[in-house]
Design an enzyme around this catalytic site. Sequence first.
Site, PDB file in Angstrom:
ATOM      1  N   GLU A 198       0.858  -1.179   0.000  1.00  0.00           N
ATOM      2  CA  GLU A 198       0.000   0.000   0.000  1.00  0.00           C
ATOM      3  C   GLU A 198       0.894   1.229   0.000  1.00  0.00           C
ATOM      4  OE1 GLU A 198      -2.866   2.448   3.101  1.00  0.00           O
ATOM      5  OE2 GLU A 198      -2.835   0.249   3.237  1.00  0.00           O
ATOM      6  N   ARG A 215       0.428  10.437   0.859  1.00  0.00           N
ATOM      7  CA  ARG A 215       0.741  11.455   1.864  1.00  0.00           C
ATOM      8  C   ARG A 215       1.818  12.425   1.413  1.00  0.00           C
ATOM      9  NH1 ARG A 215       1.135   7.403   7.136  1.00  0.00           N
ATOM     10  NH2 ARG A 215      -0.951   6.465   6.894  1.00  0.00           N
ATOM     11  N   THR A 273      -4.415   5.898   1.927  1.00  0.00           N
ATOM     12  CA  THR A 273      -4.756   7.233   2.418  1.00  0.00           C
ATOM     13  C   THR A 273      -5.507   8.026   1.347  1.00  0.00           C
ATOM     14  OG1 THR A 273      -2.623   7.129   3.607  1.00  0.00           O
ATOM     15  CG2 THR A 273      -3.907   9.110   3.873  1.00  0.00           C
ATOM     16  N   LYS A 310     -11.064  -2.012   5.887  1.00  0.00           N
ATOM     17  CA  LYS A 310      -9.876  -1.773   6.703  1.00  0.00           C
ATOM     18  C   LYS A 310     -10.323  -1.320   8.089  1.00  0.00           C
ATOM     19  CE  LYS A 310      -5.859   1.373   6.839  1.00  0.00           C
ATOM     20  NZ  LYS A 310      -5.047   2.281   6.014  1.00  0.00           N
TER      21      LYS A 310
END
Length: 221
Positions: free
Chosen positions: A47, A51, A75, A135
């Site tokens: 993953e 960011r 994210t 998740k």
Amino acid sequence: MTIDQHQAEAERLLHTAGILPVITVDSIDQGRRIAEALLSGGLRTLELTLRTSAALETLAALKNELPDIVIGAGTVLDETQVRQSIDAGADFLVTPGTPPALADALARAPLPVVPGAATPTELLALMARGFRVCKLFPASAVGGLAMLKGLAGPLAGLKLCPTGGIGEHDAADYLAQPNVVCIGGSWMVPKAWIDAGEFDKITASAAKAAAIVEGVRGRPL
């Protein structure tokens, strides 16, 4: 494909991964070296969080240069990032939380998605939209193993990827839970190793993680 088909593919991808390294990169070269180290250790799925400003171009570069790797954009916070991740070539999408507008965008996305949630109410809302693979984040902060065990009965059929606060020391315990399809973590890619260029340590840690998956599930990655 329908949302059910996409969710089945999300479950397949995560189950195959077993342990999902969560990485954050500052440059394409750094991302390449991290990905190569993880691959060398036996972890083929990762993953890559959105960011940093280098995330999307790194994702695109890795998908072009390393065909054996499966990359989820992590994210993901809004519909714009959903579109950008798809355009960059992401194999799947992961969110830390999932407000209604983002859930709508994920439901329309033409690829597997793993929406994030922290509470039973949030998970129920996602299940009502057709999501069956989610998740749990931040896993350790919201109850960890006790939370997962508590969710297993009332939310039967829901598969979870707990992420947040999990390390090498308790990875096997998490992975052994029947409602856990995969676990996410960054313990095999600490910033100190990356900054020091100690990618051999990442490879060694990834190999240990792959061995944990084999030990729990009885099969090599």
